[in-house]
Design an enzyme around this catalytic site. Structure first.
Site, PDB file in Angstrom:
ATOM      1  N   SER A  38       1.172  -1.403  -0.095  1.00  0.00           N
ATOM      2  CA  SER A  38       0.198  -0.234   0.023  1.00  0.00           C
ATOM      3  C   SER A  38       0.563   1.332   0.249  1.00  0.00           C
ATOM      4  O   SER A  38       0.220   2.292  -0.493  1.00  0.00           O
ATOM      5  CB  SER A  38      -1.231   0.251   1.104  1.00  0.00           C
ATOM      6  N   ASP A 350      -3.424   8.278   7.740  1.00  0.00           N
ATOM      7  CA  ASP A 350      -4.708   7.158   8.566  1.00  0.00           C
ATOM      8  C   ASP A 350      -4.444   6.595   9.872  1.00  0.00           C
ATOM      9  O   ASP A 350      -5.068   5.503   9.944  1.00  0.00           O
ATOM     10  CB  ASP A 350      -4.782   6.620   7.500  1.00  0.00           C
ATOM     11  N   HIS A 353      -0.604   4.853   6.744  1.00  0.00           N
ATOM     12  CA  HIS A 353       0.014   5.553   5.859  1.00  0.00           C
ATOM     13  C   HIS A 353      -0.134   7.007   6.117  1.00  0.00           C
ATOM     14  O   HIS A 353      -0.040   7.949   7.133  1.00  0.00           O
ATOM     15  CB  HIS A 353      -1.243   5.136   4.654  1.00  0.00           C
TER      16      HIS A 353
END
Ligand SMILES: *[C@@H]1O[C@H](CO)[C@@H](O)[C@H](O)[C@H]1NC(C)=O
Ligand SMILES: *[C@@H]1O[C@H](CO)[C@@H](O)[C@H](O)[C@H]1NC(C)=O
Ligand SMILES: *[C@@H]1O[C@H](CO)[C@@H](O)[C@H](O)[C@H]1NC(C)=O
Length: 377
Positions: A38, A350, A353
């Protein structure tokens, strides 16, 4: 944002011109390829979820709120490190490989949010569940090979293409730690899951799983390879929330978890030792370690200079609850979870990340490491 990045380009080229021998003809890379998770996914998990029916949070606002095109599947409010690298090289942003409508004229992105370095089945046998995807690094390598089959006809032709490519293998392996940690495995047990210590036997030589993948990328013809390490997970709201409750000896001067940062450092040390061995074996290739850990620490310790709010360095911009503005059961994107007014003042987007602003600064710190060592043909 764009103006700050465009001014990097002349600096880059002047740096490159200095150490260059006169006989070397310089031109920028024509392709970028990315394998990872991610930290680099630009939309693959969204495409994969079309078959599984689970839409990822990053498909919706507030993800992408600072990006002109809105949400893309990037796990941030805006752009990622790989995007800033593409901009610095004057190449288009990388499209996700699974997007059947996308073009791949200047490379492709195979990274999938939630991917692990080790196979999906390794974790299921340990009772660790992957909440995002069953795709691991090995699957991404297979996609890379399939993609090459569509753009070059012979191994020699593929080598020619890859000689002009910058190939990122990672960051990957962060989720091999994050998923078991969130699901309650002890740190002692997680040390036995690291993809650098899990060995496979090839040609009677024991090498770590991760290294097998990098070797295959080199055998395909890649000569400019960037291998990023893990970030200081003990400074992330998600990590801090998982280990919360220890006394003050559990935290460093910034308030980061010492044992989690130690885990990331051990992971990174294994990785760097393995890369030294690869450099001996493949002297024709430039294998660059991208030190995400130190770059992250640099923006954390220099927070004020980078414009971050010093009271929010360990807090999520998008999140709710606890000391770190993070609750695993109410993550960013869930109903009723607020977003900070000014993400440019936050490092963490978040809880897991980073914000676009943090990624931009990390890229600016790392570009001189990543690019001058790389062979321009
Ligand atoms: C590709 O484009 C078609 C036509 O515009 C659209 O219906 C489809 O949803 C697109 N597929 C993806 C994966 O974006
Ligand atoms: C992942 O899951 C999908 C849907 O269940 C399946 O079709 C696919 O083969 C799996 N891929 C891997 C690499 O396990
Ligand atoms: C703090 O925690 C550590 C580890 O649990 C323990 O060894 C140590 O004795 C504790 N120190 C204090 C002052 O409570």
């Amino acid at each position: 944002m764009a103006s700050a990045i465009f001014c990097i380009v002349p600096i880059l080229f002047s740096l490159l011109l200095l150490p260059c021998e006169a006989h070397v003809i310089i031109h920028p890379f024509e392709y970028i390829y990315q394998l990872g998770d991610s930290l680099a996914d630009t939309g693959n998990l969204i495409c994969q979820s079309a078959t599984t029916g689970k839409t990822p949070a990053a498909a919706h606002l507030p993800y992408g709120e600072s990006f002109r095109g809105g949400p893309t599947g990037r796990c941030s409010n805006g752009l990622l490190i790989i995007d800033f690298v593409a901009i610095a090289l004057s190449l288009p942003l990388l499209n996700p490989y699974l997007d059947s409508n996308a073009t791949f004229d200047h490379g492709a992105n195979f990274a999938v949010a939630g991917s692990t370095a080790l196979d999906y089945t390794f974790f299921t046998t340990k009772g660790v569940y992957n909440p995002s995807t069953n795709i691991s690094l090995g699957d991404q390598l297979n996609w890379f090979k399939s993609h090459l089959n569509t753009i070059c006809l012979t191994p020699a032709e593929c080598k020619e293409v890859l000689s002009k490519a910058l190939v990122f293998v990672g960051e990957i392996g962060g989720n091999d730690v994050n998923h078991p940690l969130i699901q309650g495995k002890s740190i002692q047990e997680i040390y036995t899951y690291l993809p650098y210590t899990i060995e496979a036997i090839t040609n009677a030589i024991r090498v770590s799983f991760y290294m097998i993948i990098i070797k295959e990328v080199i055998h395909l013809g890649a000569v400019n390879i960037v291998v990023p390490g893990n970030v200081p997970i003990g400074c992330l709201p998600v990590g801090l929330t998982v280990v919360s409750g220890g006394n003050e000896t559990a935290y460093d001067d910034m308030g980061c978890s010492k044992e989690l940062n130690e885990l990331a450092l051990v992971q990174n040390n294994y990785l760097q030792e393995s890369l030294s061995l690869l450099r001996q074996e493949f002297s024709h290739a430039d294998i660059i370690y991208a030190d995400y850990y130190t770059a992250y620490k640099t923006i954390l310790y220099g927070a004020a200079d980078f414009g971050f709010d010093e009271k929010s360095l360990l807090k999520s911009c998008c999140g709710i609850g606890g000391l770190y503005n993070y609750d695993h059961n109410r993550e960013c994107g869930s109903r009723g979870v607020p977003v900070c007014r000014n993400p440019t003042q936050y490092i963490s987007w978040d809880g897991i990340h980073l914000t676009q602003e943090a990624y931009r600064h990390i890229t600016e710190i790392l570009l001189p490491d990543i690019l001058p060592g790389i062979r321009y043909i």
